[in-house]
Design an enzyme around this catalytic site. Structure first.
Site, PDB file in Angstrom:
ATOM      1  N   GLU B  49      45.716  40.297  50.299  1.00  0.00           N
ATOM      2  CA  GLU B  49      46.473  41.560  50.276  1.00  0.00           C
ATOM      3  C   GLU B  49      45.784  42.645  49.446  1.00  0.00           C
ATOM      4  OE1 GLU B  49      47.800  38.574  49.878  1.00  0.00           O
ATOM      5  OE2 GLU B  49      49.537  38.363  51.211  1.00  0.00           O
ATOM      6  N   PHE B 111      62.748  31.653  46.627  1.00  0.00           N
ATOM      7  CA  PHE B 111      61.379  31.352  47.046  1.00  0.00           C
ATOM      8  C   PHE B 111      60.644  32.647  47.401  1.00  0.00           C
ATOM      9  CE2 PHE B 111      58.374  30.337  50.551  1.00  0.00           C
ATOM     10  CZ  PHE B 111      57.451  29.648  49.772  1.00  0.00           C
ATOM     11  N   GLN B 112      59.460  32.805  46.880  1.00  0.00           N
ATOM     12  CA  GLN B 112      58.626  33.995  47.080  1.00  0.00           C
ATOM     13  C   GLN B 112      59.352  35.282  46.705  1.00  0.00           C
ATOM     14  OE1 GLN B 112      56.670  33.789  51.001  1.00  0.00           O
ATOM     15  NE2 GLN B 112      54.996  32.696  50.007  1.00  0.00           N
ATOM     16  N   LYS B 161      64.625  41.290  53.517  1.00  0.00           N
ATOM     17  CA  LYS B 161      64.514  40.801  54.890  1.00  0.00           C
ATOM     18  C   LYS B 161      65.756  41.139  55.719  1.00  0.00           C
ATOM     19  CE  LYS B 161      63.058  36.712  57.477  1.00  0.00           C
ATOM     20  NZ  LYS B 161      62.680  35.288  57.398  1.00  0.00           N
ATOM     21  N   MET B 469      26.404  45.959  34.255  1.00  0.00           N
ATOM     22  CA  MET B 469      26.806  46.990  33.305  1.00  0.00           C
ATOM     23  C   MET B 469      27.254  46.367  31.988  1.00  0.00           C
ATOM     24  SD  MET B 469      26.922  50.144  32.703  1.00  0.00           S
ATOM     25  CE  MET B 469      27.082  51.307  34.060  1.00  0.00           C
TER      26      MET B 469
END
Lengths: 169, 555
Positions: B49, B111-112, B161, B469
């Site tokens: 993502e 969940f999630q 949802k 760097m």
């Protein structure tokens, strides 16, 4: 220097978090914050007391103004305003000292709102100086609990924004 | 007619002119993905993502249109966080749609479940958690409005949802009323007059130009302003492309790794005209020694930027394009012949330089070759670190929206997914990600995305097997104690590219550079070129931390 900000915000979930989050993220020193719904139910008003030099305060005002849910920010420090705080103090009060405590309560035009066997709860409203003074006066008796609201403030005279607009022309 | 929430989202995206989204499906966004299946909106399936957020960001920077990314709830949403922060720091308009557990499940550690509006609070311009399907269309419309107006920035919409399943009437665009948000800014004719007068009276003026000029679409006005006044221009990293660096009045980039002549010009100037730049610490270094002789005109759409870091004598809060339009006819042409001679002298005395060595590839040379072969007409993305600074120094950006780099956040792993977004937005452009071997490994899985969607991006890895760097700082300021910066084992990037179905080319010698670049540009597939460069080359000039910008090491 301490500044008093009057902030109008959308009365929506999460707004307080956004404002408080802004202060912590940018490292501004918040001294007190009081919030509640206004006469217009969709708008809440916050009174924020913040410490900082002029440059910091300018940033605080501008950054607050950038939050989408903030409708208006006024720094009212330098105008005439009324401010109040509410404090509740639970103090040790065995019968022998109750008279003395009641005298103090009278002087400050405070109120006794609960009596226990050995305690009193005292309610007092006033500006910061008065609140500090009553707290100091009751301290010798033994303060058991203390809770205060933080300052709320309102500019004297006509509605502040309208006043400002006239001035600006 | 009633539509489901998911249908409303898709219709609203279409109505907002969105033709491509970058995303990754999951449980909480199943209803949305079901509707996307039938939509003409193109969906670019990333492999992580973070890649979706960076690709949306790169798309927005390359096209000027808002980028859209989608992730599911919980880990999908948290994986967007770095990309959202990146867009926030660089003021890039993206709209992030995240799935969320159904409303009744919120707050139960489902969940999630992750409180993504809470997590992203300090790094978004605004965010919404939609609690009523009837508010959905208005929320999406508001999100696009907020993301793209005023000072642009990321807006997140969290979508439970059940909201995507529930139904509501759909009307678009919905009525929007913002009593609390206005992107219009004001400056007075007096302020324009005063600024114009200050410019006319200045003897050593410099334009200091940032990304705001690009997001305002004001490059044309800037050019006109410069042609009229002959004031030299230095740009920030994000301002690259706002003014052609091939122009005789361009001083290139200023700041920590800027050109010496840009830093001298700023430091000796009597008037800085800052446009869409924010006096970032990588530009100013020590604030108390920054431009000690200069008055400051600051043009910016964000009032909070005025006076944030430096004292501003002439603030002009507004859209830069409009401000410049108002300034151009009123500005008096300053008498700056001597100043321009001085600036020319600095340019001649302190050019950017590096030494070529027999048999060793120099990273600066690679960047110069990319510039020459593309004639500066490519779209460049960068990773972060030495690769980024060499790209900024040696790739002379000519057009706006052709130099895309993570400035504020400094996100390693940005360049590859940003190149994907840029290529999607500009299918005909030659796109190069100028990368380091460290950075590119942070998001190299997106090679699969580039291959799947046949995006012919070119990834030029300046491979020194160091976190270059950080190693440079350790060399200069930590007694060459290379703590954890020697990567020792880097993958065989040629094989890595081939494993993904892309083309891999290794370049170890000077004479292989041009043919490799030519082959890459001609290839219809994504190409990874592994340039094995001098291991301990440093980025110079360099302002050591805490020093004035005139005190530059090397170069």
């Amino acid at each position: 220097m301490r500044h008093v900000l009057a902030v109008l915000v959308e009365n929506q979930p999460g707004v307080l978090t956004r404002v408080a989050g802004l202060f912590s993220r940018r490292g501004y020193n918040i001294e007190s914050l009081a919030v509640g719904q206004t006469h217009e139910p969709s708008i809440s008003r916050m009174t924020i007391v913040v410490d900082g030099d002029d440059r910091v305060i300018e940033q605080v005002v501008k950054q607050l103004d950038k939050l989408i849910d903030v409708i208006d920010v006024q720094d009212i420090t330098d105008v005439e305003y009324v401010d109040r705080e509410l404090i509740l103090i639970k103090v040790n009060a065995k019968p022998s000292v109750r008279g003395e405590i009641m005298q103090i309560v009278d002087i400050f035009r405070a109120r006794i709102v609960d009596i226990g066997q050995r305690t009193l709860i005292i309610e007092c409203t006033g500006d910061e100086g008065k609140i500090r003074a009553i707290e100091k006066s009751l301290k010798p008796f033994g303060i058991l609990e203390l809770v205060r609201t933080g300052k709320i403030a309102m500019v004297r005279g006509p509605k502040y924004e309208e006043d400002q607009k006239e001035d600006a022309v | 007619m009633k539509l489901t929430g998911a249908e409303i989202i898709v219709k609203a995206l279409e109505a907002e002119g969105v033709d491509v989204v970058f995303g990754y499906p999951g449980g909480a966004v199943l209803p949305l993905y079901d509707k996307l299946y039938d939509s003409p909106i193109r969906h670019i399936l990333v492999r992580h993502e973070q890649g979706a957020a960076h690709a949306a960001d790169g798309y927005a920077r390359a096209t000027g249109k808002p980028g859209v990314c989608i992730a599911t709830s919980g880990p999908g949403a948290t994986n967007l966080v770095t990309g959202i922060a990146n867009a926030y720091m660089d003021s890039i308009p993206i709209v992030a749609l995240t799935g969320q557990v159904p409303l009744p499940a919120i707050g139960r550690d489902s969940f999630q479940e992750a409180d993504i509006t809470g997590i992203t609070l300090p790094i978004v311009k605004h965010s919404y958690l939609v609690r009523d399907v009837r508010q959905l269309a208005a929320t999406i419309h508001a999100a696009f409005h907020i993301a793209t107006t005023g000072r642009p920035g990321p807006v997140l919409i969290d979508l439970p949802k059940d909201i995507t399943i529930a139904q509501a009437e759909f009307e678009y665009p919905p009525q929007l009323s913002f009593r609390s948000y206005s992107s219009a800014r004001e400056y007075s004719p007096t302020q324009i007059y005063q600024a114009a007068k200050a410019i006319g009276e200045s003897r050593k003026p410099v334009l200091y130009v940032g990304g705001g000029v690009i997001s305002s679409g004001a490059a044309g006005e800037l050019r006109e302003f410069v042609e009229k006044t002959q004031i030299p221009v230095t740009t920030t990293l994000l301002g690259k492309g706002a003014f052609p660096e091939t122009h005789p009045l361009s001083l290139g980039m200023l700041g920590m790794h800027g050109t010496k002549y840009a830093n001298y010009a700023i430091s000796y100037s009597d008037l800085i005209i800052a446009a869409g730049a924010r006096f970032d610490d990588r530009v100013t270094s020590r604030l108390d020694t920054f431009a000690p002789h200069a008055q400051v005109i600051h043009i910016d759409i964000d009032p909070a930027e005025i006076g944030k870091n430096v004292r501003v004598h002439y603030p002009l809060t507004g859209d830069i394009k409009q401000v410049l339009k108002d300034l151009i006819p009123r500005v008096e042409v300053p008498q700056i012949k001597e100043w321009l001679q001085q600036v020319e002298q600095w340019k001649a005395d302190f050019p950017l330089s590096y030494t070529k060595e027999e048999g060793v590839l120099k990273p600066q040379d690679v960047v110069e070759q990319i510039w020459e072969i593309t004639k500066g007409e490519a779209v460049i993305t960068t990773e972060v670190g030495q690769n980024q600074m060499w790209a900024a120094q040696y790739y002379k950006a000519i057009h706006p929206r052709t130099f895309i780099s993570s400035g504020g956040l400094g996100t390693m792993g940005f360049g590859l997914p940003a190149a994907i977004g840029a290529q999607v937005g500009r299918p005909d452009a030659v796109v190069f990600d100028i990368a380091g071997d460290g950075s590119v490994q942070m998001t190299s899985q997106e090679l699969a995305t580039a291959v799947q969607f046949q995006l012919p991006i070119n990834i030029a890895i300046l491979n020194n097997r160091y976190l270059g760097m950080v190693r440079q700082w350790q060399e200069l300021f930590h007694g060459k104690r290379y703590s954890q910066t020697d990567l020792v084992e880097t993958p065989d990037f040629v094989k890595l590219a081939e494993a993904y179905g892309a083309v891999g080319i290794r370049v170890t010698r000077d004479e292989e550079m041009r043919p490799a670049l030519e082959r890459a540009i001609a290839s219809p597939k994504p190409v990874v070129i592994d340039f094995v460069v001098a291991r301990e080359e440093n980025v110079f000039p360099m302002v050591p931390p805490g020093e004035p910008i005139t005190k530059m090491l090397g170069g």
